[in-house]
Motif scaffolding. Structure first.
Motif, PDB file in Angstrom:
ATOM      1  N   HIS A 110       0.838  -1.208   0.000  1.00 18.08           N
ATOM      2  CA  HIS A 110       0.000   0.000   0.000  1.00 18.08           C
ATOM      3  C   HIS A 110       0.874   1.261   0.000  1.00 18.08           C
ATOM      4  CE1 HIS A 110      -3.175   2.826   1.069  1.00 18.08           C
ATOM      5  NE2 HIS A 110      -2.332   3.306   1.953  1.00 18.08           N
ATOM      6  N   ALA A 111       1.887   1.282   0.857  1.00 17.58           N
ATOM      7  CA  ALA A 111       2.748   2.463   0.971  1.00 17.58           C
ATOM      8  C   ALA A 111       3.498   2.724  -0.336  1.00 17.58           C
ATOM      9  CB  ALA A 111       3.722   2.291   2.137  1.00 17.58           C
ATOM     10  N   PHE A 112       4.031   1.679  -0.938  1.00 20.63           N
ATOM     11  CA  PHE A 112       4.729   1.860  -2.206  1.00 20.63           C
ATOM     12  C   PHE A 112       3.775   2.369  -3.281  1.00 20.63           C
ATOM     13  CE2 PHE A 112       8.367  -0.009  -0.312  1.00 20.63           C
ATOM     14  CZ  PHE A 112       9.444   0.243  -1.160  1.00 20.63           C
ATOM     15  N   ALA A 113       2.561   1.856  -3.304  1.00 23.33           N
ATOM     16  CA  ALA A 113       1.571   2.321  -4.279  1.00 23.33           C
ATOM     17  C   ALA A 113       1.242   3.797  -4.065  1.00 23.33           C
ATOM     18  CB  ALA A 113       0.301   1.468  -4.193  1.00 23.33           C
ATOM     19  N   ARG A 114       1.182   4.242  -2.822  1.00 22.31           N
ATOM     20  CA  ARG A 114       0.922   5.665  -2.531  1.00 22.31           C
ATOM     21  C   ARG A 114       2.036   6.538  -3.088  1.00 22.31           C
ATOM     22  NH1 ARG A 114      -4.278   6.521  -1.317  1.00 22.31           N
ATOM     23  NH2 ARG A 114      -3.607   8.654  -1.173  1.00 22.31           N
ATOM     24  N   PHE A 115       3.269   6.082  -2.969  1.00 21.62           N
ATOM     25  CA  PHE A 115       4.390   6.858  -3.495  1.00 21.62           C
ATOM     26  C   PHE A 115       4.288   7.021  -5.003  1.00 21.62           C
ATOM     27  CE2 PHE A 115       6.151   6.885   0.583  1.00 21.62           C
ATOM     28  CZ  PHE A 115       7.282   7.692   0.585  1.00 21.62           C
ATOM     29  N   VAL A 116       3.819   5.977  -5.679  1.00 19.33           N
ATOM     30  CA  VAL A 116       3.681   6.040  -7.131  1.00 19.33           C
ATOM     31  C   VAL A 116       2.487   6.913  -7.514  1.00 19.33           C
ATOM     32  CG1 VAL A 116       3.182   4.697  -9.222  1.00 19.33           C
ATOM     33  CG2 VAL A 116       4.798   3.817  -7.522  1.00 19.33           C
ATOM     34  N   GLY A 117       1.311   6.588  -6.982  1.00 18.74           N
ATOM     35  CA  GLY A 117       0.082   7.259  -7.395  1.00 18.74           C
ATOM     36  C   GLY A 117      -0.078   8.672  -6.877  1.00 18.74           C
ATOM     37  N   GLU A 118       0.194   8.868  -5.613  1.00 21.64           N
ATOM     38  CA  GLU A 118      -0.002  10.185  -4.997  1.00 21.64           C
ATOM     39  C   GLU A 118       1.243  11.051  -5.096  1.00 21.64           C
ATOM     40  OE1 GLU A 118      -0.893  12.054  -0.561  1.00 21.64           O
ATOM     41  OE2 GLU A 118      -1.350   9.955  -0.933  1.00 21.64           O
ATOM     42  N   GLY A 119       2.394  10.434  -4.862  1.00 21.34           N
ATOM     43  CA  GLY A 119       3.627  11.223  -4.828  1.00 21.34           C
ATOM     44  C   GLY A 119       4.315  11.393  -6.162  1.00 21.34           C
ATOM     45  N   LEU A 120       3.941  10.562  -7.138  1.00 18.85           N
ATOM     46  CA  LEU A 120       4.583  10.567  -8.456  1.00 18.85           C
ATOM     47  C   LEU A 120       6.100  10.439  -8.345  1.00 18.85           C
ATOM     48  CD1 LEU A 120       2.471  13.282 -10.307  1.00 18.85           C
ATOM     49  CD2 LEU A 120       2.228  10.796 -10.427  1.00 18.85           C
ATOM     50  N   GLY A 121       6.508   9.466  -7.552  1.00 14.90           N
ATOM     51  CA  GLY A 121       7.928   9.200  -7.373  1.00 14.90           C
ATOM     52  C   GLY A 121       8.106   7.880  -6.665  1.00 14.90           C
ATOM     53  N   THR A 122       9.245   7.737  -6.025  1.00 19.21           N
ATOM     54  CA  THR A 122       9.563   6.493  -5.335  1.00 19.21           C
ATOM     55  C   THR A 122       9.964   6.787  -3.898  1.00 19.21           C
ATOM     56  OG1 THR A 122      11.961   6.408  -5.660  1.00 19.21           O
ATOM     57  CG2 THR A 122      10.591   5.729  -7.529  1.00 19.21           C
ATOM     58  N   PRO A 123      10.010   5.762  -3.042  1.00 23.40           N
ATOM     59  CA  PRO A 123      10.528   5.944  -1.693  1.00 23.40           C
ATOM     60  C   PRO A 123      12.056   6.086  -1.668  1.00 23.40           C
ATOM     61  CG  PRO A 123       9.107   4.018  -1.817  1.00 23.40           C
ATOM     62  CD  PRO A 123       9.370   4.464  -3.203  1.00 23.40           C
ATOM     63  N   ALA A 124      12.718   5.788  -2.773  1.00 26.53           N
ATOM     64  CA  ALA A 124      14.177   5.854  -2.827  1.00 26.53           C
ATOM     65  C   ALA A 124      14.648   7.300  -2.785  1.00 26.53           C
ATOM     66  CB  ALA A 124      14.690   5.183  -4.098  1.00 26.53           C
ATOM     67  N   PRO A 125      15.616   7.614  -1.941  1.00 29.09           N
ATOM     68  CA  PRO A 125      16.123   8.987  -1.872  1.00 29.09           C
ATOM     69  C   PRO A 125      16.653   9.518  -3.207  1.00 29.09           C
ATOM     70  CG  PRO A 125      16.856   7.751   0.042  1.00 29.09           C
ATOM     71  CD  PRO A 125      16.202   6.765  -0.895  1.00 29.09           C
ATOM     72  N   VAL A 126      17.106   8.637  -4.091  1.00 25.91           N
ATOM     73  CA  VAL A 126      17.646   9.096  -5.373  1.00 25.91           C
ATOM     74  C   VAL A 126      16.556   9.454  -6.380  1.00 25.91           C
ATOM     75  CG1 VAL A 126      19.807   7.817  -5.107  1.00 25.91           C
ATOM     76  CG2 VAL A 126      17.882   6.737  -6.270  1.00 25.91           C
ATOM     77  N   ALA A 127      15.314   9.057  -6.130  1.00 29.89           N
ATOM     78  CA  ALA A 127      14.199   9.365  -7.032  1.00 29.89           C
ATOM     79  C   ALA A 127      12.971   9.721  -6.204  1.00 29.89           C
ATOM     80  CB  ALA A 127      13.918   8.179  -7.945  1.00 29.89           C
ATOM     81  N   THR A 169       9.613  11.689  -4.453  1.00 27.47           N
ATOM     82  CA  THR A 169       8.306  12.097  -4.967  1.00 27.47           C
ATOM     83  C   THR A 169       8.303  13.589  -5.295  1.00 27.47           C
ATOM     84  OG1 THR A 169       7.492  12.593  -2.757  1.00 27.47           O
ATOM     85  CG2 THR A 169       7.118  10.358  -3.582  1.00 27.47           C
ATOM     86  N   THR A 170       7.364  13.973  -6.165  1.00 28.58           N
ATOM     87  CA  THR A 170       7.184  15.391  -6.462  1.00 28.58           C
ATOM     88  C   THR A 170       6.135  16.004  -5.540  1.00 28.58           C
ATOM     89  OG1 THR A 170       5.581  14.864  -8.192  1.00 28.58           O
ATOM     90  CG2 THR A 170       7.861  15.146  -8.878  1.00 28.58           C
ATOM     91  N   HIS A 171       5.334  15.157  -4.916  1.00 22.38           N
ATOM     92  CA  HIS A 171       4.310  15.607  -3.968  1.00 22.38           C
ATOM     93  C   HIS A 171       4.503  14.880  -2.643  1.00 22.38           C
ATOM     94  CE1 HIS A 171       2.209  17.460  -7.325  1.00 22.38           C
ATOM     95  NE2 HIS A 171       2.274  16.297  -7.964  1.00 22.38           N
ATOM     96  N   LEU A 172       4.223  15.570  -1.557  1.00 14.71           N
ATOM     97  CA  LEU A 172       4.277  14.950  -0.237  1.00 14.71           C
ATOM     98  C   LEU A 172       3.155  13.914  -0.134  1.00 14.71           C
ATOM     99  CD1 LEU A 172       5.635  14.986   2.570  1.00 14.71           C
ATOM    100  CD2 LEU A 172       3.930  16.694   3.246  1.00 14.71           C
ATOM    101  N   VAL A 173       3.492  12.717   0.280  1.00 14.19           N
ATOM    102  CA  VAL A 173       2.509  11.631   0.392  1.00 14.19           C
ATOM    103  C   VAL A 173       1.870  11.711   1.781  1.00 14.19           C
ATOM    104  CG1 VAL A 173       2.165   9.136   0.349  1.00 14.19           C
ATOM    105  CG2 VAL A 173       3.811  10.195  -1.212  1.00 14.19           C
ATOM    106  N   VAL A 174       0.563  12.016   1.802  1.00 16.78           N
ATOM    107  CA  VAL A 174      -0.151  12.174   3.070  1.00 16.78           C
ATOM    108  C   VAL A 174      -1.464  11.393   3.107  1.00 16.78           C
ATOM    109  CG1 VAL A 174       0.871  14.439   3.534  1.00 16.78           C
ATOM    110  CG2 VAL A 174      -1.296  14.299   2.301  1.00 16.78           C
ATOM    111  N   GLY A 175      -1.777  10.664   2.050  1.00 14.50           N
ATOM    112  CA  GLY A 175      -3.032   9.922   1.983  1.00 14.50           C
ATOM    113  C   GLY A 175      -2.867   8.477   2.398  1.00 14.50           C
ATOM    114  N   GLY A 176      -3.961   7.747   2.340  1.00 16.61           N
ATOM    115  CA  GLY A 176      -3.936   6.333   2.704  1.00 16.61           C
ATOM    116  C   GLY A 176      -3.494   6.163   4.147  1.00 16.61           C
ATOM    117  N   LEU A 177      -2.628   5.202   4.384  1.00 13.99           N
ATOM    118  CA  LEU A 177      -2.140   4.948   5.744  1.00 13.99           C
ATOM    119  C   LEU A 177      -1.302   6.099   6.282  1.00 13.99           C
ATOM    120  CD1 LEU A 177      -1.232   1.179   5.361  1.00 13.99           C
ATOM    121  CD2 LEU A 177      -3.217   2.173   6.499  1.00 13.99           C
TER     122      LEU A 177
END
Length: 159
Positions: free
Chosen positions: A58-75, A77-85
């Motif tokens: 779920h958390a990884f999916a939030r990073f993709v869908g909501e954050g438009l990025g990854t949890p990896a520091p090198v890539a 998100t473009t948006h702060l992930v605050v939804g879902g869990l």
């Protein structure tokens, strides 16, 4: 297109980070060989492993869908992930990894995984405090400060 790249990057990071921490290392410590564990312990452990895996996905999916990025520091998100869990706790991924390791300890009846889980918890808490929080504050400013004020870091709020 951005979400496809984020999904691919997140998939690679999923295999690399949680895959190593909650998969390769516990396997190296236990060989997945079960010790003596009573049935209730194994059932509880299986539930923890399943819950941890579900939260991670779920958390990884939030990073993709909501954050438009990854949890990896090198890539990032473009948006702060605050939804879902992330509405309930700021660090569900780290909690999920530790939960998964604790579940493995119970399923396998292998006490060596308990101190390993504690080590991972301490390491991630230190990483969050020294790197992640300052980085998010610098990147998202007041938006992150408001989020940090409203949502606890480690103990979920369920309201």
């Amino acid at each position: 297109m951005r979400s496809r790249v984020a999904a691919a990057g997140s998939g690679m990071f999923f295999a690399l980070a949680p895959g190593t921490v909650a998969g390769v290392v516990p396997w190296a410590l236990t060989g997945w060989e079960a010790g003596a564990a009573p049935l209730p312990s194994r059932v509880a452990g299986a539930l923890l492993v399943a819950a941890g895996a579900a939260v991670l996905l779920h958390a990884f999916a939030r990073f993709v869908g909501e954050g438009l990025g990854t949890p990896a520091p090198v890539a990032p998100t473009t948006h702060l992930v605050v939804g879902g869990l992330y509405r309930y706790v700021r660090n569900p991924m780290y909690l999920a990894v530790v939960t998964t390791i604790l579940g493995q300890a119970l399923v396998l009846g292998r006490p060596i995984l308990f101190p390993y889980a504690a080590l991972i918890a301490a390491t991630t808490a230190t990483f969050v405090r020294l790197y992640e929080e300052p980085t998010l504050r610098a990147r998202f400013g007041a938006e992150y400060d408001a989020y940090r004020e409203a949502v606890p870091g480690w103990w979920p709020r369920f309201r």
